[in-house]
Scaffold this active site. Structure first.
Site, short mmCIF file in Angstrom:
data_model
loop_
_atom_site.label_atom_id
_atom_site.label_comp_id
_atom_site.label_asym_id
_atom_site.label_seq_id
_atom_site.Cartn_x
_atom_site.Cartn_y
_atom_site.Cartn_z
N GLU A 1 190.70 -36.46 63.38
CA GLU A 1 191.37 -35.36 63.94
C GLU A 1 193.10 -35.39 62.91
O GLU A 1 194.15 -35.81 63.82
CB GLU A 1 191.97 -35.84 64.86
CG GLU A 1 191.43 -35.12 66.26
CD GLU A 1 191.80 -35.06 67.24
OE1 GLU A 1 191.16 -34.92 68.22
OE2 GLU A 1 192.55 -36.16 68.34
N GLU B 1 185.39 -32.02 69.56
CA GLU B 1 185.05 -32.47 70.58
C GLU B 1 186.05 -31.37 71.81
O GLU B 1 186.29 -30.65 71.14
CB GLU B 1 186.45 -33.40 70.20
CG GLU B 1 186.29 -34.29 69.37
CD GLU B 1 187.74 -35.45 69.39
OE1 GLU B 1 188.51 -35.07 70.55
OE2 GLU B 1 187.33 -36.00 68.25
#
Length: 380
Positions: free
Chosen positions: A167, A274
């Site tokens: 991320e 995710e």
């Protein structure tokens, strides 16, 4: 992912996105998804803390076998450099990889390049790397990546997929590799580190598929801003990876439009690295869960086992409908992270609680939920 406020990347402009002709759930075809994965990073510590896992009928079994029988294709394993609790490092990744290979589940390695959680709001250097300059950090990224992936290959369990960073909307190894703000080291440092990790991955595991992962599933402005800069600097990677949680990253329609745009813009396959959805808004411990209020839910998806399963079908359809067959699949984040005392959020604090247990794919009685079968078998 971790419990955090999502960063809105500085400088990302609001860009027009194409409108798809169908909504994600309106797929008429039955295109198979190659990747139907689950992040199971918490499993070794959860098992050491006494966790057990049961099939839907209540029979206790090895969780890896349960996942394999459900149809899960890949398991994602995060890697920290020197974590306070000693988990999520090479020592624990290697035996877990052997279990996965025996079960026929592919191995997906997620490098955080930190001693703890790395996400859009946190990209802290490992303590051992704190005083290194750009050249030193570049070497450290290469050596760490090569060390873990090389060890996996030598024991006969080479990784199939690898993330160079987790991320990384705002970069990694802050502030040296930060790509925005007054204290930023700049895009040049970030792309230097990314190239080092990618080179190490290919040097140690030539057939591995590489990805760069940000958390902007429904945000086309941030996605274009980020990948435009990386591609312009000559970073060579295989897959565009995005986090997509509806309670943070927008509607399925926004995610579908974004993924259609960026897969075409960069001519690369896309992957949701995710996602997750609650099966209840109740909590099993005293820690305030990430999802706890009806206002956080997405319309049409109640916080029930059926609602959780319906969300996974929607994500699967979303990926199957990416134009040009560029949607590889998706990964459910920490589906085995059930509540056990001692396995909480903070690796430095054994008394910390679990804010995720109502988003796992096992219920409070440790039984597999319907969403697990949806993950593994829908679009298989």
């Amino acid at each position: 992912m971790r419990r955090r406020t999502v960063l809105t990347a500085a400088g990302a402009a609001a860009l027009a996105v194409p409108v798809l002709g169908v909504t994600p759930a309106a797929a008429a075809d039955r295109r198979r998804l190659e990747i139907r994965g689950m992040d199971i990073s918490s499993l070794p510590k959860d098992e050491a803390s006494g966790a057990v896992y049961r099939r839907a009928d209540g029979r206790r079994d090895d969780p890896i076998r349960i996942l394999a029988d459900a149809g899960v294709t890949h398991a994602r394993l995060k890697v920290w450099v020197n974590p306070a609790d000693g988990y999520n490092n090479k020592k624990h990744i290697l035996p877990l990889a052997k279990r996965l290979r025996r079960a026929g589940i592919g191995i997906w390695v997620d490098f955080h390049y930190s001693d703890t959680w790395a996400d859009p709001a946190h990209q802290t250097k490992p303590a051992a790397w704190a005083d290194l300059d750009v050249a030193g950090l570049t070497r450290a990224v290469y050596d760490h990546t090569a060390d873990v992936l090389g060890a996996l290959r030598r024991q006969g369990t080479p990784a199939d997929l690898v993330q160079i960073g987790n991320e990384i909307n705002g970069g990694l190894l802050w502030p040296t590799g930060k790509n925005w703000g007054d204290d930023a080291g700049g895009w040049g440092n970030l792309t230097t580190f990314l190239k080092a990790g990618l080179t190490a991955a290919r040097d140690t595991t030539p057939r591995i598929r590489t990805m760069l992962h940000i958390a902007s599933g429904g945000d086309n402005g941030t996605s274009r801003w980020w990948y435009d800069n990386v591609v312009a600097d000559g970073v060579d990677f295989d897959i565009i990876a995005q986090s997509y949680y509806p309670f943070w990253h927008g509607t399925p329609e926004a995610a579908a439009a974004n993924l259609a745009d960026i897969s075409a813009r960069y001519d690369k396959p896309v992957l949701i690295a995710e996602t997750a959805y609650p099966f209840t808004l109740e909590s099993e411990d005293a820690t305030n869960d990430i999802m706890y209020d009806p206002s956080q839910l997405t319309e049409g998806y109640p916080a029930t086992p059926a609602g959780q399963s319906a969300w996974l079908r929607t994500v699967a359809d979303l990926m199957a409908n990416v134009p040009g067959n560029k949607g590889l699949g998706y990964c459910y984040w920490e589906g085995v992270w059930t509540y056990r005392k001692g396995d909480g959020w903070d690796p430095a604090d054994p008394t910390s609680g679990n804010a995720w247990e109502n988003l796992a794919l096992f219920d409070f009685q440790d039984k597999a939920l319907p969403g697990l079968r949806t993950l593994g078998r829908y679009r298989s």
